[in-house]
Design an enzyme around this catalytic site. Structure first.
Site: not given
Lengths: 605, 971
Positions: A68, A178, A203
């Site tokens: 991301h 994430d 994560e």
């Protein structure tokens, strides 16, 4: 045994600078290429010399995947691709590809123009780097080369965040980036199917947290803002430009709409407007509500939220201001904070994490007197609130994802070591799978047990299926007869006849014979006939033939009778059977013949 | 799809063909013969398929089904193409569904076809056909047994479709009453007689194909639905399927587990990995709760819904569903000591609400905290936070069901429901408010909870606010601070949304009457009385002050000490409000207040007694009127006048009878008008002299006509007797008009036309009210009908003369009251008409005006209610609101919330427009022709041309004035 190797170059027992190397089935993949916010020297970028000292990265890496657009996941991208040199494919989702360059450009501006650093990547480098990017769609399987395939899953967290499933042959790894397991006001929850990867790299920012229901948090937040506004106070919400800011905007916007409030909401401008534009466009990446209502009204077209101007801060009356950056360490948010800090009617709401040393961290820890530059002190009279709006999965969310994906091994990154340790224990206890938490530069090796595919001819399969009883019980292994041929890197299971044919061999038959002597005064033919009738009566349900050439055939067993040379009363029985029916003959011998013998002998004592 | 269409067609066709019975018999052999020929003609399979497809579109009569089946079967055996055989198989199923055909004669043939079939698809279709046949013949155990055996035989097929159908067959036809074993032993099936249907089906829970697994679960559920008791052994297998890879399997497994938990709630099951045991229903509850965080939202919805109906679950488990942290406790019972430790240990999780509370502390016993919810933990927390609003709604509903049966749980789930008031989807918010209302009998809101509830009062959605008002009506609160808080917020609401006035008042009424003792200490503050000083008298028109008074008066009703705290003006205000807002202010016994007391005694008994006496009064008035024999009798006018006035007043006083009283009054007024018109001296005067009087008479006739339409369409609950009476009055009015026309106008052609029309009206009256004619003796129409032969042949002038005399001589028709009669009323709540700020807009463009109105006793408002906008220049627009703008909050009550668009050319200054509601009517849709028939165009055509339908509108609400100002467009 084949192995999968995972080496974090960043984010190993640490938050920030995510960069993980994975070697799987002979392929090398880099996951994320982030920078560390806390450093200004070489430590801010991953150590690419770990991969190769002087060769080009392209020769060592098969592909690079960015999960991301946050800078700690993509900040080192232009440095790596343009300055270190990497020309291989870079994969990211469409929204990430759109928003990532904005953030990189902003980052570059601050570093180069404001801080005056040299030897940093240029705008052109960002552009060149983005040209190498291949966009991904959700749930689309992309073939990187003949063997390596990747597939993106929705991860929540921020717009366009994705988890990736990397597969080579039957080995696979999932990297979560994430992610967020609880949906928020603008994004949905992460989802993955039961892909059962060999390793799940997750994560673990909130490894020891189980958050309250998000509704409580939202309600508290809104209530605090609302009360403050009603008192006539001003509310400052320091945010980072992208991600949480949009969520909070939507939250406040809808609340204003619902409650018919009139107080102005401002957003400090800058890159936000550009980014908001993309939020409006990538509606498919948002949550159910926004997806369903955007035809009537796109939620990101804010009615109540206006652009902020510096002069507005001194306006009388209540207002809400979103300002960057989020930790109150510099910029507009700090300026506004200084102006408003003296009035106890005002409020500052910190929606996320604050690094030690920042003003945000200080005021959250209850400091009421701040030393500013130039020896001035600032009395903090305004109310300070903390609301965790971070969009990371909490401990329970991580467990939920593990349950969804059912991995064989677990690997934790992107978190603090102490907290990871706790979660590691939980995972091992709960799922009884191995869990690893390598530090930066430490390699974790997982041996896999890949299944070996074997082709089987359909005819053989059908034939064997017909042999074994009814169908249920697919879990129970079943033995079958066939010949395994290994030829030119491929395995084949065929019937023995075909195997012989393919190999050009003749079939050899193995037969066993045995002689049995018994006393019988009758003629040979008579004896045979008697044996025949006896067998017929004993072995019902089997084909027994009496052939004219003086043999009796039971299934495939041949029985012949001849008189012995010495004594005509002593008959010699010749039994002959093939290899396959060996047990059968034994049965005949054991059960039938003694019967015959006793019978025969009993007649002639 | 085809099948469905065809069957529907079949059912439609059969009644039609019943009448020409002979024809049908003739066509019977030809039909099957035609098929036979067609099939023989078919040279290849495509042709045959085409013929069959065509054939499937036509219906087949019950008698010829068997023949057709034979032909199809014959062809079936010859056919080599799979698709054709498949089609034939499906046709067989379709045909055996024919009404009136008993498929037992084709069972053998159908079963025989199975034995030689090689194609799996066709086999599956044949089994489907057998299933249809089996369900058609529920009363034949022998047949069922045979079919079940067939199913057993094919269960081992390699094609999933065949296995699916077999399982379906077993599910639908497997023996319910007894285990199959006994009967089966005689039959000697290869599968052995000792196994029953359930164990055979459960074998397929482990099938390799997910579709078969689903079918097996569904078959088992089917067995359960048919009344077979599912064995408890299945439970473990079903639980295993909860973790299946395929969502449809998991979904069915959730249902299966639920069924078993309802069957054996109290059995004890062991907990794996420990030596303890728990009740089955608890175990199942835990497992289903787990499914609320499943990966597929379909399963989540299913699980959340299912949880709501598991009422036997232990409270201990139930409460875990709202908890995210207590995790392992669920699985093993612990000592109190351990629990205390755990409570301590659970502190190591940060909640994310306070800064840095997750900083590492000393290591505690981490083993006690089990992260993954191995049970019911937090199921609802998850469900309520789900991404899909479908899941959230299901969770809210489940919470509601569980809370209704468990007060302690209701208490616990309160916080969560209150949180849902903040959901992003309005539907969910609304639903959770409704749910809270439903369980509010169990709970008492704490102050902080009330606070969050009340925060929603500022919501801009009217639905939400009103639902919340409704909720507050039923809520119990604990302290006087709560009452104060609620009042404060409600007043704020009132201030912000003045249109909520009625709703807020009503809410305070209930709040007051529920908590008299809590209101008592607040009274001095609320009424701002002071022990020594006189405080200024508050403004009586202030809605906020009225709201406070409503609260206080309702509390005072059951708290006799309260009135002592009132100041003088309060008593005066009470008297005023008791009169003006009698539905909100209860009668109070106020000591020493004579005038109040006196007023009180009049209304004090609003029980059934007063309604009865009012009814009696109504009836007496009507009887009195009926003594008037002739319209010209002396004193008749005065009597009518008086009675009308009485009735109108009665309607005001007694709301239950308002409809009836109004109806009678209007009727009598019509009679009075008629009487006056006829008594005019004008009839004796020469035509030119009486122009002026003529005008009043004409106006009277017109007015009567209008009133009759009101009578007919504005009131609900009319019987045909009343309708006849109304039509009778209308006829009289028409006669009057005719007479007047004859006197004023000279044109003969016109007169002849009017006469003919009148005669037509009389005829249609006779036709329509044939059954009612006996009741209309001695009336105008009765007399007319007597003279009918003469009338139709005489000249117009003569006709007019006869009419004139008949009109004057005919008696007053007595009105008979129906049981229930209600007047349609409408009140426009918004716009209020109080605003002085003009609505400004650019001329030529439009401005939207929000209309909010309540409608009472309006039938079919979607079609009849319209909005009229009247501009100052006399221009009028009628707007038809969308059907979706009408809501139905209660019986006989509708709510219209809509927008009308206004536009006009530029004005120089603001001016008022009028907005009112109209009730549209059309005489063609009177009660005599049922509206359903009107739907058919043919039937309309076949009817004789009815009298020209009179269409019109009746204004039935007060007009509201709205200030608007169209500005000239800026260039």
């Amino acid at each position: 045994m084949p192995e999968i190797k995972v080496t974090p170059l960043g984010a190993g027992q640490d938050v920030g600078r995510s960069c993980i190397l994975v070697s799987i089935g002979g392929k090398n993949i880099m996951l994320d290429c982030g920078m560390h916010m806390g450093y200004n020297d070489d430590r801010r970028f991953p150590d690419f010399s770990y991969i190769t000292q002087n060769g080009r990265l392209t020769d060592f890496l098969d592909c690079l995947i960015i999960s991301h657009f946050h800078l700690d996941h993509c900040g080192a991208l232009p440095y790596m691709s343009e300055m270190v040199g990497y020309d291989g494919p870079i994969y990211m989702t469409h929204p990430t590809k759109a928003i990532c360059p904005i953030l990189l450009e902003d980052f570059r501006k601050i570093t180069v123009d404001k801080k005056g650093e040299t030897n940093f990547f240029t705008s052109q480098m960002i552009k060149d780097c983005m040209k190498k990017v291949i966009p991904l769609n959700l749930h689309q399987t992309v073939q990187v080369d003949d063997e390596l395939e990747i597939k993106a899953y929705y991860a929540g967290h921020v717009l366009g965040a994705a988890m990736v499933h990397i597969k080579v042959g039957s080995e696979s790894v999932v990297y979560t980036g994430d992610y967020n397991m609880t949906p928020d006001r603008h994004l949905g929850a992460a989802w993955i199917d039961k892909c059962r990867p060999d390793i799940l790299i997750s994560e673990s920012t909130y490894a020891t947290t189980i958050r309250d229901s998000k509704r409580c948090r939202e309600r508290d937040f809104l209530k605090k803002v609302h009360e403050s506004i009603e008192r006539g106070g001003k509310v400052l919400i320091p945010v980072f430009a992208l991600g949480r800011a949009q969520e909070l905007c939507i939250l406040l916007e809808t609340f204003w709409e619902r409650m018919n409030l009139k107080a102005p909401i401002y957003f400090s401008t800058g890159l936000t407007e550009k980014a908001n534009h993309y939020y409006k466009l990538f509606i498919t990446w948002t949550n159910q509500k926004i997806r369903k209502t955007f035809v009537q009204r796109n939620m990101f077209e804010f009615k109540h939220i206006k652009a902020f101007d510096r002069s507005y801060a001194d306006n009388p009356g209540p207002m809400v201001v979103f300002a960057t950056p989020g930790m109150l360490h510099a910029g507009q948010s700090l300026q506004i904070f200084k102006k408003w800090a003296g009035n106890e009617k005002n409020m500052v709401i910190m929606p996320g994490y604050c690094v030690q040393g920042t003003i945000g961290h200080k005021i959250l820890n209850g400091q009421r007197k701040l030393e500013m530059e130039g020896r001035a002190t600032l009395d903090v009279k305004l109310q300070v609130e903390y609301m965790s709006f971070s969009a990371h999965a909490d401990a329970k969310g991580i467990m939920q994802l593990i349950r969804m994906a059912e991995p064989r091994n677990m690997l934790l990154v992107h978190g603090e070591a102490v907290k990871m340790e706790f979660l590691k224990g939980k995972i091992e206890q709960e799922f009884s799978i191995d869990c690893y938490m390598p530090a930066n530069g430490e390699t974790t090796t997982v041996t896999t047990n890949p299944s070996v595919p074997v082709d089987i001819s359909l005819n053989l399969l059908k034939r064997e299926m017909a042999l074994g009883g009814p169908l249920p019980d697919p879990k129970k292994p079943r033995t079958m007869h066939g010949t395994l041929i290994m030829k030119e890197n491929s395995l084949k299971l065929v019937s023995s006849e075909q195997a012989l044919k393919e190999l050009g061999l003749n079939e050899h038959q193995l037969r066993f014979t045995c002689h049995v002597q018994l006393q019988d005064p009758h003629s040979d033919a008579d004896t045979l006939h008697r044996i025949y009738t006896h067998l017929k009566s004993v072995l019902k349900g089997y084909t027994i033939q009496h052939l004219p050439d003086g043999t009796v055939i039971v299934e495939s067993i041949v029985i012949k009778v001849s008189s012995s040379a010495e004594d005509s009363n002593t008959k010699v029985l010749l039994l002959s059977w093939s290899y396959q029916v060996k047990t059968w003959t034994l049965f005949l011998e054991a059960a039938a013949l003694p019967g015959v013998t006793t019978k025969l002998s009993s007649r002639h004592p | 799809m085809l099948f469905v269409v065809a069957t529907v067609f079949l059912h439609l066709q059969i009644p039609h063909e019943e009448t020409p019975a002979k024809k049908l018999r003739l066509s019977k052999p030809s039909k099957s013969a035609a098929l036979h020929i067609d099939l023989c003609k078919a040279t290849n399979s495509t042709d045959a398929l085409q013929y069959l497809l065509q054939f499937a579109r036509k219906p087949v009569e019950a008698e010829s089904v068997e023949g057709v089946v034979r032909i199809l079967l014959e062809h079936y055996y010859k056919e080599t193409d799979n698709s054709v055989r498949l089609k034939i198989a499906s046709l067989l199923g379709l045909l055996s569904k024919t009404q009136g055909f008993s498929p037992d004669c084709i069972v053998d043939d159908a079963i025989n076809t199975l034995s030689n079939e090689k194609s799996h698809q066709v086999l599956a279709q044949l089994l489907e056909t057998l299933l249809i046949i089996g369900t058609q013949l529920p009363e034949s155990p022998a047949l069922r047994l045979r079919l079940v055996e067939v199913a057993y035989k094919h269960l081992s097929d390699t094609y999933f479709g065949v296995r699916n159908k077999c399982l379906q067959l077993l599910g639908c036809l497997g023996m319910v009453d007894a285990p199959l074993g006994k009967e089966n032993e005689g039959a000697g099936t290869s599968l052995g007689g000792l196994r029953d249907v359930q164990s055979i089906i459960s074998d397929y829970f482990g099938d390799q194909d997910p579709r078969v697994r689903t079918a097996a679960l569904k078959a088992m559920l089917q067995l359960h639905e048919r009344g077979m008791k599912i064995h408890q052994i299945i439970y473990d297998q079903a639980c295993r399927l909860l973790t299946d890879d395929y969502e449809q399997v998991r979904s069915a497994a959730v249902q299966m587990v639920w069924v078993l938990s309802q069957l054996y709630p109290e059995s004890i099951v062991p907990i794996p990995s420990s030596n303890e045991e728990i009740r089955l229903v608890d175990d199942a509850f835990g497992k289903i709760s787990h499914m609320v965080s499943d990966g597929s939202w379909m399963v989540r919805v299913q699980a959340a819904k299912t949880l709501g109906s598991m009422l036997q679950v232990s409270p201990h488990f139930l409460e875990q569903t709202l908890d995210k942290k207590l995790m392992s406790d669920l699985r093993r019972k612990r000592t109190a000591h351990e629990r205390a430790k755990e409570l301590f240990a659970s502190g190591e999780f940060s909640s994310g609400r306070k800064w840095a509370d997750d900083a590492p502390k000393e290591k505690l016993d981490t083993n006690t905290v089990n992260l993954i919810a191995s049970g019911a933990c937090g199921a609802f927390v998850h469900g309520l936070e789900d991404e899909m609003f479908e899941v959230r709604i299901a969770a809210v509903e489940a919470l509601c069901q569980l809370a209704r049966s468990s007060p302690s749980f209701a208490e616990k789930c309160l916080d969560f429901l209150v949180d849902m008031f903040n959901d992003e989807i309005e539907e969910v918010r609304l639903q959770s408010i409704h749910v809270l209302r439903e369980i509010s009998t169990h709970i008492t809101l704490r102050e902080d909870q009330l606070d969050t509830v009340l925060a929603v009062l500022e919501d801009s959605s009217r639905d939400i606010r009103e639902a919340l008002h409704e909720l507050l009506c039923y809520t119990n609160v604990s302290t006087k601070e709560c009452i104060q808080l609620a009042l404060l917020e409600l007043l704020k609401n009132l201030n912000k949304y003045p249109t909520d006035r009625n709703s807020v008042w009503k809410c305070l009424k209930f709040l007051g009457s529920r908590h008299p003792t809590l209101v008592l200490p607040l009274v001095p503050e609320l009424l701002s009385t002071h022990p020594y000083f006189d405080t200024p008298e508050p403004d009586m028109d202030d809605p906020a002050y009225i709201a406070v008074l409503v609260l206080v008066f309702n509390a005072a009703k059951s708290c006799p000490t309260m009135p002592a705290l009132f100041s003088d003006h309060t008593f005066r205000h009470y008297a005023y409000l008791r009169d003006s807002l009698s539905h909100l202010v209860p009668p109070l016994r106020l000591p020493g207040r004579k005038q109040v007391y006196g007023l009180d005694s009049v209304d004090s008994g609003p029980g059934s007694g007063s309604v009865e006496s009012a009814q009696l009064f109504l009836q007496q008035s009507l009887n009195r009127v009926s003594t008037i024999q002739n319209l010209e009798a002396p004193g008749a006018q005065d009597l009518l006048d008086l009675t009308t006035r009485d009735l109108l007043r009665l309607g005001e006083l007694q709301t239950e009878l308002a409809g009836a009283a109004d109806f009678c009054a209007t009727y009598l007024r019509c009679q009075l008008l008629l009487m006056k018109a006829l008594q005019e001296k004008l009839w004796n005067m020469a035509v030119p002299l009486c122009l002026k009087q003529n005008v009043t008479a004409t106006a009277a006739a017109q007015q009567i006509l209008e009133e009759t339409y009101k009578l007919e369409f504005l009131y609900s609950g009319l019987e045909s007797r009343q309708v006849a009476t109304i039509h009778h009055v209308r006829l009289q009015a028409k006669a009057l008009q005719l007479v007047l026309t004859a006197r004023t106008r000279q044109g003969l052609d016109l007169l002849i036309g009017s006469c003919e029309k009148f005669l037509q009206d009389v005829e249609s009256f006779q036709r329509l009210f044939l059954t009612e004619l006996p009741h209309l003796q001695d009336s105008f129409v009765d007399k007319l009908l007597e003279l009918m032969p003469r009338l139709s042949s005489c000249k117009p002038v003569e006709l007019v003369k006869i009419l004139q005399t008949t009109l004057r001589q005919s008696g007053l028709l007595q009105l008979r009251l129906p049981e229930q009669i209600h007047r349609a009323t409408a009140t426009i709540i918004e716009p209020t008409g109080e605003s002085d700020n003009p609505l400004r807009f650019t001329s030529g463009l439009v401005v939207a005006l929000d209309i909010d109105a309540t409608l009472e006793h309006v039938q079919d408002p979607q079609n009849t209610v319209k909005v009229q906008v009247l501009y100052p220049d006399g221009q009028s627009h009628v707007i038809h609101p969308k059907p979706g703008d009408f809501r139905k909050p209660g019986p006989h009550r509708h709510r219209l919330i809509t927008q009308v668009y206004l536009s006009h050319t530029a004005w120089t200054e603001p001016s008022q427009i009028e907005v009112r509601l109209l009730l549209a009517y059309s005489s063609s849709s009177t009660s005599l022709t049922s509206p359903s028939k009107l739907g058919w165009s043919e039937s309309l055509e076949s009817l004789p041309p009815a009298e020209a339908a009179v269409e019109g509108t009746i204004p039935f609400s007060k007009a509201v004035k709205v200030f608007i100002m169209p500005k000239p467009a800026r260039r």
